[in-house]
Design a protein around this motif. Structure first.
Motif, short mmCIF file in Angstrom:
data_model
loop_
_atom_site.label_atom_id
_atom_site.label_comp_id
_atom_site.label_asym_id
_atom_site.label_seq_id
_atom_site.Cartn_x
_atom_site.Cartn_y
_atom_site.Cartn_z
N ASN A 14 29.64 -85.41 25.35
CA ASN A 14 30.19 -84.58 24.21
C ASN A 14 29.17 -83.83 23.48
OD1 ASN A 14 32.32 -83.49 22.71
ND2 ASN A 14 32.68 -85.10 21.48
N GLN A 15 28.17 -84.31 23.50
CA GLN A 15 27.03 -83.70 22.63
C GLN A 15 26.51 -82.42 23.32
OE1 GLN A 15 25.94 -84.84 19.67
NE2 GLN A 15 27.87 -86.09 20.05
N PHE A 16 26.78 -82.24 24.45
CA PHE A 16 26.30 -81.17 25.28
C PHE A 16 27.39 -80.00 25.78
CE2 PHE A 16 23.43 -84.77 26.21
CZ PHE A 16 22.46 -84.20 26.06
N GLY A 17 27.22 -78.84 25.91
CA GLY A 17 27.95 -78.03 26.15
C GLY A 17 29.03 -77.22 25.01
N LYS A 18 29.63 -76.18 25.21
CA LYS A 18 30.40 -75.54 24.36
C LYS A 18 31.68 -75.10 24.98
CE LYS A 18 26.71 -73.50 21.85
NZ LYS A 18 26.49 -73.52 20.82
N GLY A 19 32.77 -75.06 24.27
CA GLY A 19 34.25 -74.62 24.61
C GLY A 19 34.44 -75.76 25.87
N ARG A 20 35.10 -75.34 26.85
CA ARG A 20 35.61 -76.04 27.85
C ARG A 20 34.51 -76.48 28.73
NH1 ARG A 20 40.97 -75.01 29.65
NH2 ARG A 20 40.37 -75.89 31.84
N GLY A 21 33.25 -76.21 28.67
CA GLY A 21 32.05 -76.91 29.00
C GLY A 21 31.89 -78.20 28.39
N LYS A 22 32.17 -78.21 26.95
CA LYS A 22 32.02 -79.41 26.37
C LYS A 22 32.92 -80.67 26.86
CE LYS A 22 31.14 -81.01 21.68
NZ LYS A 22 30.92 -80.35 20.40
N ASP A 23 34.24 -80.07 27.32
CA ASP A 23 35.18 -81.18 27.85
C ASP A 23 34.66 -81.89 29.07
OD1 ASP A 23 36.85 -80.77 25.62
OD2 ASP A 23 38.13 -79.30 26.36
#
Length: 180
Positions: free
Chosen positions: A81-90
């Motif tokens: 959860n610490q990585f990515g943004k938006g749908r990438g985070k999911d």
């Protein structure tokens, strides 16, 4: 005359032996030799043979519960959860949950260290032995000047009981008749 017949009959019955039947009696014969007879007997006397044997035991799983898998999934989800943004985070959270769960599962099944014990083992082993066993006596004896042989189950000593039977010889009728 009748008194003599009765006295003579009693002396025949009591001497030299006891009357057995109409034509026989017991008497004693002198033993010349008495040799023990032995037989070789083979007997199995099984013996127990025991020894100590080292036995290696493999270690088992550290745990059979789902706790390591669940804990790994939670930690993996938090890290992902610490990585990515938006749908990438999911997507990273789901990937972290899957990867963490797999790692937790593997760590939970890591075998513990094995150990070695000493165990006593035993088995029965055949042990055949031979020995001589007394089975009787070969007896040589003399009666009325003639030598005879027999086998007995025990040593007769100096004398052996013999059964003497008397029958008419040479064509006489051996049937019994009653006389008045």
């Amino acid at each position: 005359m009748k008194k003599r017949t009765v006295i003579l009959a009693l002396s025949i019955i009591t001497a030299p032996g006891m009357l057995l039947a109409d034509n026989g009696f017991l008497d004693k014969a002198r033993v010349i030799s008495s040799q023990p007879l032995y037989e070789i007997v083979r007997v199995n006397q099984p013996e127990e043979h025991c020894w100590s044997e080292r036995v290696r035991h493999r270690g088992g799983s550290r745990s059979d519960s789902y706790t390591p898998t669940i804990a790994g999934a939670i930690v993996g989800g938090v890290v992902g959860n610490q990585f990515g943004k938006g749908r990438g985070k999911d997507a990273m959270t789901v990937a972290g949950v899957l990867l963490g769960g797999s790692i937790g599962n593997d760590l939970g099944k890591k075998p513990t260290q094995g150990y070695v014990t000493s165990e006593r083992r035993c088995e029965l082993v055949d042990n055949y032995r031979e020995h001589e066993e007394l089975v009787g006596y070969d007896v040589k004896y003399k009666y009325k000047g003639k030598v005879f042989h027999t086998r007995t189950d025990r040593d007769p000593g100096k004398f052996i009981d013999v059964q003497v039977s008397v029958t008419p010889a040479g064509g006489y009728n051996h049937g019994f008749r009653e006389y008045d």
